[in-house]
Structure formats: structure tokens, C-alpha cells
Design a protein around this motif. Structure first.
Motif, PDB file in Angstrom:
ATOM      1  N   PRO A  22     -66.232  -4.294  31.890  1.00 16.33           N
ATOM      2  CA  PRO A  22     -65.721  -3.608  30.696  1.00 16.33           C
ATOM      3  C   PRO A  22     -66.273  -4.094  29.457  1.00 16.33           C
ATOM      4  O   PRO A  22     -66.779  -5.418  29.360  1.00 16.33           O
ATOM      5  N   PRO A  23     -66.242  -3.391  28.221  1.00 15.42           N
ATOM      6  CA  PRO A  23     -66.625  -4.157  27.033  1.00 15.42           C
ATOM      7  C   PRO A  23     -65.477  -5.195  26.832  1.00 15.42           C
ATOM      8  O   PRO A  23     -64.292  -5.147  27.101  1.00 15.42           O
ATOM      9  N   TYR A  24     -66.294  -6.219  25.904  1.00 12.78           N
ATOM     10  CA  TYR A  24     -65.156  -7.346  25.752  1.00 12.78           C
ATOM     11  C   TYR A  24     -65.846  -8.226  24.697  1.00 12.78           C
ATOM     12  O   TYR A  24     -66.829  -7.996  24.120  1.00 12.78           O
ATOM     13  N   ALA A  25     -64.630  -9.032  24.102  1.00 11.71           N
ATOM     14  CA  ALA A  25     -65.134  -9.761  22.837  1.00 11.71           C
ATOM     15  C   ALA A  25     -65.358 -11.013  23.094  1.00 11.71           C
ATOM     16  O   ALA A  25     -65.052 -11.688  24.237  1.00 11.71           O
ATOM     17  N   ILE A  26     -66.282 -11.862  22.297  1.00 11.31           N
ATOM     18  CA  ILE A  26     -66.791 -13.217  22.762  1.00 11.31           C
ATOM     19  C   ILE A  26     -66.205 -13.985  21.380  1.00 11.31           C
ATOM     20  O   ILE A  26     -66.452 -13.653  20.367  1.00 11.31           O
ATOM     21  N   LEU A  27     -65.480 -15.027  21.586  1.00 16.03           N
ATOM     22  CA  LEU A  27     -64.709 -15.918  20.480  1.00 16.03           C
ATOM     23  C   LEU A  27     -66.013 -17.339  20.380  1.00 16.03           C
ATOM     24  O   LEU A  27     -66.288 -17.813  21.283  1.00 16.03           O
ATOM     25  N   VAL A  61     -57.480 -12.928  20.497  1.00 14.13           N
ATOM     26  CA  VAL A  61     -56.900 -11.610  21.404  1.00 14.13           C
ATOM     27  C   VAL A  61     -56.505 -10.599  20.128  1.00 14.13           C
ATOM     28  O   VAL A  61     -56.385  -9.435  20.488  1.00 14.13           O
ATOM     29  N   LYS A  62     -56.076 -11.047  19.248  1.00 16.06           N
ATOM     30  CA  LYS A  62     -55.738 -10.214  18.155  1.00 16.06           C
ATOM     31  C   LYS A  62     -56.903  -9.256  17.538  1.00 16.06           C
ATOM     32  O   LYS A  62     -56.949  -8.248  17.141  1.00 16.06           O
ATOM     33  N   GLN A  63     -58.119 -10.054  17.488  1.00 13.37           N
ATOM     34  CA  GLN A  63     -59.380  -9.610  16.842  1.00 13.37           C
ATOM     35  C   GLN A  63     -59.843  -8.576  18.016  1.00 13.37           C
ATOM     36  O   GLN A  63     -60.401  -7.201  17.578  1.00 13.37           O
ATOM     37  N   ALA A  64     -59.871  -8.760  19.114  1.00 10.45           N
ATOM     38  CA  ALA A  64     -60.133  -7.925  20.128  1.00 10.45           C
ATOM     39  C   ALA A  64     -59.457  -6.728  20.282  1.00 10.45           C
ATOM     40  O   ALA A  64     -59.879  -5.428  20.160  1.00 10.45           O
ATOM     41  N   ALA A  65     -57.947  -6.694  19.999  1.00 14.65           N
ATOM     42  CA  ALA A  65     -57.293  -5.508  20.033  1.00 14.65           C
ATOM     43  C   ALA A  65     -57.789  -4.761  18.721  1.00 14.65           C
ATOM     44  O   ALA A  65     -57.685  -3.484  18.821  1.00 14.65           O
ATOM     45  N   GLN A  70     -59.654  -4.665  25.289  1.00 14.37           N
ATOM     46  CA  GLN A  70     -58.736  -5.405  25.978  1.00 14.37           C
ATOM     47  C   GLN A  70     -58.942  -6.705  26.452  1.00 14.37           C
ATOM     48  O   GLN A  70     -58.321  -7.663  26.785  1.00 14.37           O
ATOM     49  N   TYR A  71     -60.366  -6.998  26.701  1.00 19.84           N
ATOM     50  CA  TYR A  71     -60.754  -8.045  27.485  1.00 19.84           C
ATOM     51  C   TYR A  71     -61.582  -9.059  26.371  1.00 19.84           C
ATOM     52  O   TYR A  71     -62.230  -8.583  25.437  1.00 19.84           O
TER      53      TYR A  71
END
Length: 72
Positions: A22-27, A61-65, A70-71
Motif C-alpha cells: 500500500p502507499p506508505y510514508a518514509i521518515l 506516525v502523526k505525519q503519515a496520518a 496508514q503505513y
């Protein structure tokens, strides 16, 4: 690929295969001292949430939301 998400106060690691990712964020961040960074075992075991590295993960977590993801 393994991605994290947070359900309530628990981190969950989900493994995705092939085209199911799924789409996801990278920190991206710099590493701190070894005793402040969160290890894989810390995340999965829920241990020592006082480590400074948790603030970086909580931000992710907060930035992804905020970005509707979700991921991470």
C-alpha cells in the motif's frame, strides 16, 4: 516489504508481497546515540518507550496520518 503501522498504542509490523504494497510514508532522520535509538526489538516488544528515538517514530506516525497514510 515490511511496513509499520500503529494501532492504539501498539506498533504492528505487516509484511507485503509483490504488488500488494500500500502507499506508505518514509521518515528520514539522523541517528542519535546508540542508547537513545529504537531497535526493531523495542518496537515489536513494546519495550523502553522512554528512548528519545520514539519521538521521531511518533512524528512519523502523526505525519503519515495527516497525509492519509496508514503505513510507514
Amino acid at each position: 516489504m515490511r511496513l509499520l503501522n500503529k494501532v492504539g498504542n501498539v506498533f504492528c509490523l505487516t509484511e507485503f508481497h509483490d504488488d500488494t504494497v500500500p502507499p506508505y510514508a518514509i521518515l528520514s532522520y539522523t541517528w542519535g546515540a546508540d542508547d537513545t535509538e529504537v531497535t526493531f526489538e523495542d518496537l515489536i516488544g513494546g519495550t523502553d518507550e522512554s528512548k528519545g528515538g520514539y519521538a521521531k517514530i511518533d512524528f512519523c506516525v502523526k505525519q503519515a496520518a495527516r497525509d492519509g497514510l496508514q503505513y510507514f
